[in-house]
Design an enzyme around this catalytic site. Sequence first.
Site, PDB file in Angstrom:
ATOM      1  N   GLU A  47       0.833  -1.199   0.000  1.00  0.00           N
ATOM      2  CA  GLU A  47       0.000   0.000   0.000  1.00  0.00           C
ATOM      3  C   GLU A  47       0.868   1.249   0.000  1.00  0.00           C
ATOM      4  O   GLU A  47       1.547   1.530   0.980  1.00  0.00           O
ATOM      5  CB  GLU A  47      -0.910   0.035   1.230  1.00  0.00           C
ATOM      6  CG  GLU A  47      -1.740   1.297   1.289  1.00  0.00           C
ATOM      7  CD  GLU A  47      -2.522   1.463   2.573  1.00  0.00           C
ATOM      8  OE1 GLU A  47      -3.307   2.417   2.656  1.00  0.00           O
ATOM      9  OE2 GLU A  47      -2.342   0.656   3.517  1.00  0.00           O
ATOM     10  N   GLU A 147     -11.503   3.100   5.222  1.00  0.00           N
ATOM     11  CA  GLU A 147     -10.455   3.517   6.151  1.00  0.00           C
ATOM     12  C   GLU A 147     -10.547   5.027   6.343  1.00  0.00           C
ATOM     13  O   GLU A 147      -9.796   5.799   5.751  1.00  0.00           O
ATOM     14  CB  GLU A 147      -9.077   3.113   5.628  1.00  0.00           C
ATOM     15  CG  GLU A 147      -8.006   3.299   6.682  1.00  0.00           C
ATOM     16  CD  GLU A 147      -6.641   2.860   6.217  1.00  0.00           C
ATOM     17  OE1 GLU A 147      -6.014   2.076   6.943  1.00  0.00           O
ATOM     18  OE2 GLU A 147      -6.198   3.297   5.138  1.00  0.00           O
TER      19      GLU A 147
END
Length: 180
Positions: A47, A147
């Site tokens: 990520e 998120e």
Amino acid sequence: RIHLMAGRVPLGSDRAAVAGEMETTFIENLRYAADLLAQEGMTGLLEPINNRITDPRYYLNTPQQAAAILEKVGRPNLKLQLDLFHCQIMDGNLSHNLEMYFPLIGNHIQIAQVPGRHEPDSPGELNFPYIFKLLESLGYAGYVGCEYAPKGDTLEGLGWLRSYWESRGLQHNGTSKAAE
């Protein structure tokens, strides 16, 4: 799937001065991890995290950098975990980036509105109904991780999803109202 962190530029170090050594170490570590994960039938996810707001020292910052590293590592069980919040901050151009890096995405995309990192329907730069339609047109069938920092409790923080489903003619569980 497991998120494999890239690490941070050491305190007091110049990013450009240590970039080559950090990349070499990261690639070696990823190959090692990928081989272990393959024995368990698992996928490692990389990520990119923006270094403008979230973590100025985080090494892996853009999908372009992640794609180059994935190519150098050369393991089929390593994929891109694309967080649209970080991608927008670092590069913008989300439609192009989603289309370009779609083959590398490992069934996990994360979302949050920019700049406040709140719910997708909060004021901000991103048009999530458009992004969701784009993902559908690309054939995305993976997970979408929320998120973000909800403005209220969990149920309030997921209220946008009910509204989105209703706008698409779906019930809160994702099934078609016409199927009843």
